[in-house]
Design a protein around this motif. Structure first.
Motif, PDB file in Angstrom:
ATOM      1  N   ARG A 181       0.803  -1.222   0.000  1.00  0.00           N
ATOM      2  CA  ARG A 181       0.000   0.000   0.000  1.00  0.00           C
ATOM      3  C   ARG A 181       0.842   1.281   0.000  1.00  0.00           C
ATOM      4  N   LYS A 182       1.972   1.292   0.701  1.00  0.00           N
ATOM      5  CA  LYS A 182       2.778   2.508   0.826  1.00  0.00           C
ATOM      6  C   LYS A 182       3.760   2.718  -0.334  1.00  0.00           C
ATOM      7  N   LYS A 184       5.085   3.286  -4.290  1.00  0.00           N
ATOM      8  CA  LYS A 184       4.649   4.059  -5.456  1.00  0.00           C
ATOM      9  C   LYS A 184       4.588   3.162  -6.683  1.00  0.00           C
TER      10      LYS A 184
END
Length: 189
Positions: A181-182, A184
């Motif tokens: 999720r974190k 890029k």
């Protein structure tokens, strides 16, 4: 039934055959560095390949025989940004391909991999390519995946012995998304 494939509701006493039986034996020679223990309960013999058991598929067969997907199967590929800025694009793409194919091959008998690569899905695979800053972030991610039981391949380019990228085996998106999720999306500079 389509060319040796059948789809039927699964009961606890039956199994689904995703592929027809092999008709011929193919002999090949694989170097020791390319053989992977799959779903072994023993500790990892290689820091590059996670061997955790697979999660269950979320595909549901309704009473009318139609498959309902409650969660899409995804393969995640993670590249290093520092290499993207230094290496030719073709070399970076090749590293991602190596990791992806290696993860698929290492888990070729896994039910989720069989579904992901099955004839009904082969032309609509879902992959997400993400990036991390460098080698230490890639190795940290690999450790988090290992600790979380997410099967993956950390690709180490040889003979340089450089960790360049990693790829998961196919999983339902909801299972692996929290690990990524974190990060890029991988983009050109």
């Amino acid at each position: 039934m389509v060319a040796g494939f059948s789809l039927r509701p699964v009961s606890s006493s039956s199994s689904i055959s995703h592929f027809p039986p092999k008709q011929s034996k193919v002999q090949s020679r694989v170097s020791e560095s390319l053989s992977f223990p799959i779903r072994s309960p023993n500790p990892l013999s290689s820091k590059q390949m996670s061997t955790e058991p697979a999660a269950d598929s979320n595909a549901v067969v309704s009473s009318d025989g139609k498959v309902e997907k409650s969660d899409i199967l995804m393969q995640y590929v993670v590249l290093r940004r520092d290499l993207i800025e230094k290496w030719p694009l073709g070399s970076i793409v090749t590293q991602g391909c190596h990791a992806s194919v290696s993860a698929i091959w290492a888990y070729k008998d896994d039910p989720l991999t069989l579904e992901y690569c099955g004839p009904e899905n082969i032309d609509s695979m879902h992959k997400v390519t993400l990036e991390v800053k460098g080698e230490s972030q890639l190795e940290n991610l690999a450790e988090k995946l290992r600790a979380g039981g997410i099967a993956h391949k950390l690709w180490i380019e040889q003979p340089e012995n450089i960790p360049t990228c990693l790829a998961t085996k196919p999983y339902p998106k909801s299972i692996v998304l929290p690990f990524f999720r974190k990060l890029k999306l991988c983009k050109s500079s």
